[in-house]
Design an enzyme around this catalytic site. Sequence first.
Site, PDB file in Angstrom:
ATOM      1  N   TYR A 164       0.853  -1.191   0.000  1.00 17.42           N
ATOM      2  CA  TYR A 164       0.000   0.000   0.000  1.00 17.42           C
ATOM      3  C   TYR A 164       0.881   1.231   0.000  1.00 17.42           C
ATOM      4  CZ  TYR A 164      -3.433   3.464   1.637  1.00 17.42           C
ATOM      5  OH  TYR A 164      -4.237   4.574   1.769  1.00 17.42           O
TER       6      TYR A 164
ATOM      7  N   ASP B 122       9.350   3.071  -0.354  1.00 14.96           N
ATOM      8  CA  ASP B 122       8.303   3.707   0.429  1.00 14.96           C
ATOM      9  C   ASP B 122       8.543   3.331   1.886  1.00 14.96           C
ATOM     10  OD1 ASP B 122       6.112   4.691   1.680  1.00 14.96           O
ATOM     11  OD2 ASP B 122       4.624   3.669   0.421  1.00 14.96           O
TER      12      ASP B 122
ATOM     13  N   LYS C 201       4.376   8.986   8.821  1.00 15.76           N
ATOM     14  CA  LYS C 201       4.199   8.338  10.134  1.00 15.76           C
ATOM     15  C   LYS C 201       5.216   8.815  11.182  1.00 15.76           C
ATOM     16  CE  LYS C 201       1.174   4.932   8.311  1.00 15.76           C
ATOM     17  NZ  LYS C 201       1.131   4.107   7.138  1.00 15.76           N
TER      18      LYS C 201
HETATM   19  C1  LIG Z   1       0.500   4.606   5.758  1.00 20.87           C
HETATM   20  C2  LIG Z   1       1.234   4.403   4.517  1.00 20.87           C
HETATM   21  C3  LIG Z   1       1.102   5.273   3.423  1.00 20.87           C
HETATM   22  C4  LIG Z   1       0.096   6.381   3.383  1.00 20.87           C
HETATM   23  O1  LIG Z   1       0.348   7.369   4.325  1.00 20.87           O
HETATM   24  P1  LIG Z   1      -0.856   8.339   4.762  1.00 20.87           P
HETATM   25  O2  LIG Z   1      -0.203   9.302   5.703  1.00 20.87           O
HETATM   26  O3  LIG Z   1      -1.898   7.470   5.388  1.00 20.87           O
HETATM   27  O4  LIG Z   1      -1.356   9.023   3.537  1.00 20.87           O
HETATM   28  C5  LIG Z   1       1.935   5.084   2.327  1.00 20.87           C
HETATM   29  N1  LIG Z   1       2.825   4.090   2.308  1.00 20.87           N
HETATM   30  C6  LIG Z   1       2.971   3.229   3.327  1.00 20.87           C
HETATM   31  C7  LIG Z   1       4.005   2.156   3.251  1.00 20.87           C
HETATM   32  C8  LIG Z   1       2.171   3.343   4.464  1.00 20.87           C
HETATM   33  O5  LIG Z   1       2.302   2.457   5.452  1.00 20.87           O
END
Ligand SMILES: *Cc1c(COP(=O)(O)O)cnc(C)c1O
Length: 424
Positions: A142, A237, A265
């Site tokens: 994701y 990511d 995060k």
């Molecule tokens: C949570 C997450 C996102 C999205 O971040 P948001 O702040 O919720 O938009 C993208 N990539 C990864 C790997 C994530 O865990």
Amino acid sequence: MNRSEDLFHRAQRVIPGGVNSPVRAFQAVGGKPLFIQRGNGSRIWDVDGKEYIDYVGSWGPLIFGHRSPEVIEALNQVLAIGTSFGAPTEREVELAELITQLLPSVEKVRLVSSGTEATMSAIRLARGFTGRERIIKFDGCYHGHGDSLLVRAGSGVATLGLPDSPGVPSSLAELTSVLPFNDSNALKSEFDRRGSQIACVIIEPVAGNMGCVEPRPGYLELLRNLTKRSGSILIFDEVMTGFRVALGGAQQRYGVQPDLTTMGKVIGGGLPVGAYGGRAEIMDRIAPAGPIYQAGTLSGNPLAVSAGLATLKRLQKDSPYDRLEALGARLERGVIEAAGKAGIQVRVNRVGSMLTFFFTDREVTDFQSARTSDTKRFSRFFHAMIDQGIYLPSSQFEAVFISAAHTESDIDQTVSAATRALEI
Ligand SMILES: *Cc1c(COP(=O)(O)O)cnc(C)c1O
């Protein structure tokens, strides 16, 4: 009706599904979401006054737990001077300097307000920089809800992407190739077939959004070699793994340097911050240095930046990673032992303080094997844990997060609860 139910009832009238982000609705496990009133350290309290040990940690950001003192102090300092200016401020420079110091692959960095914004911007940058349009992502990874990324594989090896959501134009989704995670052959054949069309590969270097899945030895290296050879951009990511699986993220832990990194995060310490950064040659193509447009009214917001900065500085000073590793191992061991006694098949995938219990006898290495997990059992386990005051992520395909505010006794209490929950 208790207060959570009452609030959920009200919320559903004015907010789609009653929540501002779908996973909060408990749909995967059934039942109704708890409304949270407050948190402190490793604990949260719901609006009915019940206390929980929290393993969600706001879905990853709270690596020092709730209301950690350095964040509160940093926020108070900013509150005294103003919350937003839409003009550059000193703390943004300080945060960018610290990020480039902690992540050697990041020479320049742009701050945004969410992980989604970071990945969307990184994809645009990779396309603009290479002049190519095709991207590769992995089934079960994701990367936020951007159009090009809201795509997963059907069956088969390399499928052309079909959108996961109505509203994503298929003409855009078609430009996303989706490959199974951890499958070297699928990767090689996609690069053989159309390496020269690939703008970028985006990957969670440790997957967290199909549950926790570690990369196989050599897999990230292969990805690095193939992208380098074909002139594609490699994007890690690290929105979830950054500053969590090591101070320098997964790229430090596995010793593989991407061209671009997306962050979120932990970098916001519980406030909305995202970032993307990497090689200066690439980053300098972003406006106003270059022609690729990306902007944000609240980007680099003083409150958000100060919370992130305070968190990263404390991570640097305290280095809680050995402790997080030990707490993670203790929870892993405890749950495996409990499952053994109850005669239940469980696989625990863990990287430091990120872990997932899969109710399967198979090794979980990709989304397909993750889906062999008995999600009905997971739901029973989840609710039995909630009843005993343990707040886990409300889906099989999410990671449990341990914070440095958790104690050994929190873990032991959790293992005792799990021992009972596994008998249900
Ligand atoms: C949570 C997450 C996102 C999205 O971040 P948001 O702040 O919720 O938009 C993208 N990539 C990864 C790997 C994530 O865990």
